[in-house]
Design an enzyme around this catalytic site. Structure first.
Site, short mmCIF file in Angstrom:
data_model
loop_
_atom_site.label_atom_id
_atom_site.label_comp_id
_atom_site.label_asym_id
_atom_site.label_seq_id
_atom_site.Cartn_x
_atom_site.Cartn_y
_atom_site.Cartn_z
N HIS A 152 0.84 -1.19 0.00
CA HIS A 152 0.00 0.00 0.00
C HIS A 152 0.88 1.24 0.00
O HIS A 152 2.05 1.20 0.36
CB HIS A 152 -0.90 0.02 1.24
CG HIS A 152 -1.73 -1.21 1.39
ND1 HIS A 152 -2.90 -1.40 0.71
CD2 HIS A 152 -1.54 -2.33 2.13
CE1 HIS A 152 -3.40 -2.57 1.02
NE2 HIS A 152 -2.60 -3.16 1.89
N LYS A 191 14.78 -7.11 1.71
CA LYS A 191 15.63 -6.73 0.57
C LYS A 191 16.13 -8.00 -0.11
O LYS A 191 16.11 -9.08 0.47
CB LYS A 191 16.82 -5.91 1.05
CG LYS A 191 16.44 -4.59 1.69
CD LYS A 191 17.66 -3.75 1.97
CE LYS A 191 17.38 -2.50 2.73
NZ LYS A 191 16.47 -1.58 2.26
#
Length: 186
Positions: free
Chosen positions: A113, A164
């Site tokens: 979002h 990551k």
């Protein structure tokens, strides 16, 4: 561009558009049928998952319960195993290579979002794809966040939160997940 195309291309889309609700409901019915199946019904289970996934190899096993948003946005290679409580929010593409092992309670997420609350309307989402290479082992309770790539031959330690990319041939652990050591041929 329809909502499905927007969703898969990483653009903002309405997650509650009728076409997406219909696709999610189809996946919900198939995963319910799968999760309610008997352990001995191996052919039935394989056929359900072949209907559900965009692509899957011939040799695979997923222990129920399994849940996903769409299924059709997942591509899984050969010799795949996922233990209990595997959850995949495949609003964006999820590509998993060959010879991958998934421990219990692993979550792979592609939906996200907007961070700015003024720009975050109620039904607006966007996605980032997740890619998991060949010969990867993901430990129990791992969360793989949107946009992550995990390289070939790597191991993700239990309880890690992968925020990551993780390179090939490493052991990575922690929250946030980071490389602990390289994997040598020894």
């Amino acid at each position: 561009m329809n909502n499905t195309q927007k969703m898969l291309s990483g653009e903002i889309y309405n997650a509650y558009a009728e076409d997406l609700i219909l696709l999610r409901n189809k996946a919900r019915h198939l995963t319910k049928e799968y999760n309610d199946s008997e352990p001995e019904e191996t052919e039935k289970r394989k056929n359900i998952l072949k209907k559900l996934f965009g692509k899957i190899g011939e040799n695979f096993e997923i222990e129920p319960p399994f849940h996903c948003d769409y299924g059709t946005h997942m591509e899984i290679g050969e010799n795949f195993y996922a233990n209990f409580n595997f959850l995949v929010l495949d609003d964006g593409m999820v590509k998993i290579g060959d010879d991958v092992l998934i421990a219990p309670d692993v979550k792979i997420l592609t939906a996200t979002h907007l961070v700015n609350p003024k720009l975050r309307p109620k039904n607006a989402d966007y996605t980032k794809p997740v890619t998991i290479g060949n010969n990867v082992w993901i430990g129990a309770g791992v969360i793989v966040n949107p946009g992550v790539t995990i390289g070939d031959n790597s191991v993700i330690g239990s309880g890690s939160v992968v925020t990551k990319d993780i390179p090939a041939n490493v052991v990575a652990v922690g929250n946030p997940c980071r490389v602990l050591k390289s994997i040598s041929e020894e």
